[in-house]
Design a protein around this motif. Structure first.
Motif, PDB file in Angstrom:
ATOM      1  N   GLU A 211      14.064 -15.257 -13.792  1.00 43.78           N
ATOM      2  CA  GLU A 211      12.829 -14.708 -14.358  1.00 43.78           C
ATOM      3  C   GLU A 211      12.267 -15.584 -15.466  1.00 43.78           C
ATOM      4  N   ASP A 212      13.092 -16.459 -16.024  1.00 41.40           N
ATOM      5  CA  ASP A 212      12.727 -17.284 -17.171  1.00 41.40           C
ATOM      6  C   ASP A 212      12.283 -18.648 -16.680  1.00 41.40           C
ATOM      7  N   ASP A 213      11.019 -19.013 -16.951  1.00 44.88           N
ATOM      8  CA  ASP A 213      10.520 -20.310 -16.503  1.00 44.88           C
ATOM      9  C   ASP A 213      11.289 -21.469 -17.127  1.00 44.88           C
ATOM     10  N   GLY A 214      11.747 -21.279 -18.371  1.00 44.70           N
ATOM     11  CA  GLY A 214      12.537 -22.302 -19.030  1.00 44.70           C
ATOM     12  C   GLY A 214      11.864 -23.658 -18.995  1.00 44.70           C
ATOM     13  N   ALA A 215      12.642 -24.664 -18.622  1.00 47.20           N
ATOM     14  CA  ALA A 215      12.119 -26.031 -18.613  1.00 47.20           C
ATOM     15  C   ALA A 215      11.560 -26.430 -17.253  1.00 47.20           C
ATOM     16  N   ALA A 216      11.529 -25.512 -16.319  1.00 50.53           N
ATOM     17  CA  ALA A 216      11.054 -25.837 -14.973  1.00 50.53           C
ATOM     18  C   ALA A 216       9.531 -25.827 -14.954  1.00 50.53           C
ATOM     19  N   VAL A 217       8.929 -26.968 -15.261  1.00 45.43           N
ATOM     20  CA  VAL A 217       7.471 -27.020 -15.382  1.00 45.43           C
ATOM     21  C   VAL A 217       6.819 -27.620 -14.154  1.00 45.43           C
ATOM     22  N   THR A 218       7.584 -28.173 -13.251  1.00 46.26           N
ATOM     23  CA  THR A 218       7.040 -28.712 -12.018  1.00 46.26           C
ATOM     24  C   THR A 218       7.743 -28.051 -10.833  1.00 46.26           C
ATOM     25  N   ALA A 219       7.145 -28.200  -9.652  1.00 45.88           N
ATOM     26  CA  ALA A 219       7.752 -27.630  -8.454  1.00 45.88           C
ATOM     27  C   ALA A 219       9.129 -28.233  -8.207  1.00 45.88           C
ATOM     28  N   ALA A 220       9.268 -29.527  -8.449  1.00 41.33           N
ATOM     29  CA  ALA A 220      10.558 -30.188  -8.239  1.00 41.33           C
ATOM     30  C   ALA A 220      11.608 -29.645  -9.199  1.00 41.33           C
ATOM     31  N   GLU A 221      11.227 -29.448 -10.455  1.00 34.16           N
ATOM     32  CA  GLU A 221      12.171 -28.915 -11.438  1.00 34.16           C
ATOM     33  C   GLU A 221      12.542 -27.478 -11.105  1.00 34.16           C
ATOM     34  N   ALA A 222      11.563 -26.696 -10.629  1.00 32.21           N
ATOM     35  CA  ALA A 222      11.854 -25.315 -10.241  1.00 32.21           C
ATOM     36  C   ALA A 222      12.835 -25.285  -9.070  1.00 32.21           C
ATOM     37  N   ALA A 223      12.646 -26.207  -8.123  1.00 26.97           N
ATOM     38  CA  ALA A 223      13.561 -26.267  -6.980  1.00 26.97           C
ATOM     39  C   ALA A 223      14.966 -26.661  -7.429  1.00 26.97           C
TER      40      ALA A 223
END
Length: 255
Positions: A211-223
């Motif tokens: 639920e926490d976006d954290g440091a995932a600011v791009t699609a690659a980082e989210a993946a």
């Protein structure tokens, strides 16, 4: 989550089916604080029935235990099929499979009225189950959870979720409070109960992380983030299935 309704049904329903809990106990602890539970689609019954009736009918028809499966999209392990059951169970994230009686999967859908949560359990046809459907035994789930938790410390640190943040700590305190209030039958051995407690906490951390976006600011980082969390989620889900369902697979070595 953290407390799956199907998990409570599996624990208390199995206790009743094994003669280790009364019908009233199983009904009360399955329904809990919800306003109403009704089972729809039991063979030979056109109308919805209460859990006390449903469990009695299942035992009459030969059911000996229930098994918990907590599927996620892309991970249907433990589901016997057919497609309708797999789809419904995956959408709900939980299902209780009937063992020894009519091949059924019991899938909850939750709605609300002025008195609280109303839960409809759909009894869907299931393919006959053999063994555990690929889910780990209690001992296997213990080992896997322990290994994943050790490996996961670095993952959680990198995601900023192992640093005592107030929001995370507050939510985990709520989970711990719920665990202290959790009442399970004596058919769930102490070893399995400890596994349930550990897995519940880990599942809560994974939920918070997702639920926490954290440091995932791009699609690659989210993946990348999701790839790191998936093994933790899987280990927690499998451990919960093994812990709540321990009585369905009686093995002296696992008690």
């Amino acid at each position: 989550m953290p407390f799956s309704r199907a998990a409570l049904l599996v624990a208390w329903g199995t206790a009743y089916l094994q003669g280790r809990a009364s019908l009233d106990e199983a009904d009360v602890h399955t329904v809990g604080e919800d306003a109403l539970h009704r089972v729809v689609g039991l063979p030979g019954h056109d109308e919805p029935v209460a859990w006390s009736v449903a469990l009695g009918l299942l035992r009459r028809d030969g059911a000996t235990a229930l098994r918990l499966v907590l599927p996620e999209p892309g991970d249907p392990l433990g589901l016997p099929g057919p497609a309708a059951l797999t789809e419904a169970a995956t959408a709900a994230g939980e299902v209780a499979l009937v063992l020894g009686g009519p091949p059924l999967g019991l899938v909850p859908t939750v709605s609300a009225d002025t008195h609280g949560a109303v839960v409809r359990w759909d009894a869907l046809a299931a393919a006959p189950t053999v063994g555990t459907g690929g889910l780990p035994s209690l001992a296997e789930a213990e080992r896997e959870l322990s290994e994943r938790m050790r490996e996961g410390i670095a993952t959680l640190e990198a995601l900023g979720l192992a640093r005592g943040r107030d929001d995370v700590s507050d939510r985990l305190r709520v989970v711990d409070h719920g665990l202290r209030r959790l009442i399970l039958p004596t058919t769930v051995p102490p070893r399995a109960l400890r596994l349930v407690e550990q897995a519940t906490r880990l599942a809560a951390v994974v939920t918070i992380a997702r639920e926490d976006d954290g440091a995932a600011v791009t699609a690659a980082e989210a993946a990348t983030r999701e790839a790191a969390l998936r093994p933790l989620s899987q280990a927690a889900r499998y451990a919960l299935c093994a812990g709540y369902g321990a009585a369905a697979e009686p093995d002296p070595d696992d008690r």
